[in-house]
Design a protein around this motif. Structure first.
Motif, PDB file in Angstrom:
ATOM      1  N   HIS A 171     -39.609 -26.097 -15.224  1.00 16.22           N
ATOM      2  CA  HIS A 171     -39.343 -26.394 -16.629  1.00 16.22           C
ATOM      3  C   HIS A 171     -37.978 -25.865 -17.085  1.00 16.22           C
ATOM      4  CE1 HIS A 171     -40.709 -27.076 -20.886  1.00 16.22           C
ATOM      5  NE2 HIS A 171     -39.744 -26.206 -21.086  1.00 16.22           N
ATOM      6  N   MET A 172     -37.746 -24.588 -16.906  1.00 19.09           N
ATOM      7  CA  MET A 172     -36.507 -23.994 -17.410  1.00 19.09           C
ATOM      8  C   MET A 172     -35.275 -24.457 -16.639  1.00 19.09           C
ATOM      9  SD  MET A 172     -37.294 -22.618 -20.178  1.00 19.09           S
ATOM     10  CE  MET A 172     -35.715 -21.909 -20.552  1.00 19.09           C
ATOM     11  N   GLU A 173     -35.456 -24.906 -15.415  1.00 16.04           N
ATOM     12  CA  GLU A 173     -34.330 -25.471 -14.665  1.00 16.04           C
ATOM     13  C   GLU A 173     -33.907 -26.810 -15.277  1.00 16.04           C
ATOM     14  OE1 GLU A 173     -35.196 -23.523 -10.275  1.00 16.04           O
ATOM     15  OE2 GLU A 173     -36.134 -25.432 -10.775  1.00 16.04           O
ATOM     16  N   VAL A 206     -34.368 -27.570 -18.464  1.00 16.53           N
ATOM     17  CA  VAL A 206     -33.761 -27.185 -19.744  1.00 16.53           C
ATOM     18  C   VAL A 206     -32.311 -26.762 -19.521  1.00 16.53           C
ATOM     19  CG1 VAL A 206     -33.834 -25.494 -21.638  1.00 16.53           C
ATOM     20  CG2 VAL A 206     -35.954 -26.579 -20.859  1.00 16.53           C
ATOM     21  N   HIS A 249     -31.029 -25.727 -27.096  1.00 15.84           N
ATOM     22  CA  HIS A 249     -32.242 -25.283 -26.398  1.00 15.84           C
ATOM     23  C   HIS A 249     -33.503 -25.987 -26.906  1.00 15.84           C
ATOM     24  CE1 HIS A 249     -34.746 -22.594 -24.024  1.00 15.84           C
ATOM     25  NE2 HIS A 249     -35.551 -22.571 -25.072  1.00 15.84           N
ATOM     26  N   ASN A 266     -35.741 -28.337 -24.582  1.00 10.91           N
ATOM     27  CA  ASN A 266     -37.105 -27.893 -24.312  1.00 10.91           C
ATOM     28  C   ASN A 266     -38.118 -28.966 -24.702  1.00 10.91           C
ATOM     29  OD1 ASN A 266     -38.784 -25.631 -23.403  1.00 10.91           O
ATOM     30  ND2 ASN A 266     -39.540 -25.654 -25.498  1.00 10.91           N
TER      31      ASN A 266
END
Length: 73
Positions: A43-45, A47, A58, A62
């Motif tokens: 997920h954060m990769e 984002v 962000h 997200n």
């Protein structure tokens, strides 16, 4: 007094979609294609990719990733 709306309010990540399209000038389908083309990531990769490569904030990044992952890629 106006009658209550019978249209349900959009909730969750999709509530960001109109502002994402307005701010970045691309339809949501474009961003889903960008995420799909990025391959398997966390997920954060995803984002981080949207923020670094596309200048996205962000919250918008997200919301797109959450919707993308919820639809099963």
């Amino acid at each position: 007094m106006p009658a209550p709306s019978t249209t349900p309010a959009v909730k969750g990540p999709a509530s960001y979609f109109p502002s994402i399209e307005a701010k970045y000038g691309q339809p949501i389908s474009h961003w889903m294609d960008v995420l799909r083309a990025a391959g398997e990531r966390k997920h954060m990769e995803y984002v981080a990719l949207l923020k670094a490569d596309h200048g996205m904030g962000h919250g918008h990044a997200n919301a797109l990733v959450a919707a993308f992952l919820a639809q099963g890629r």
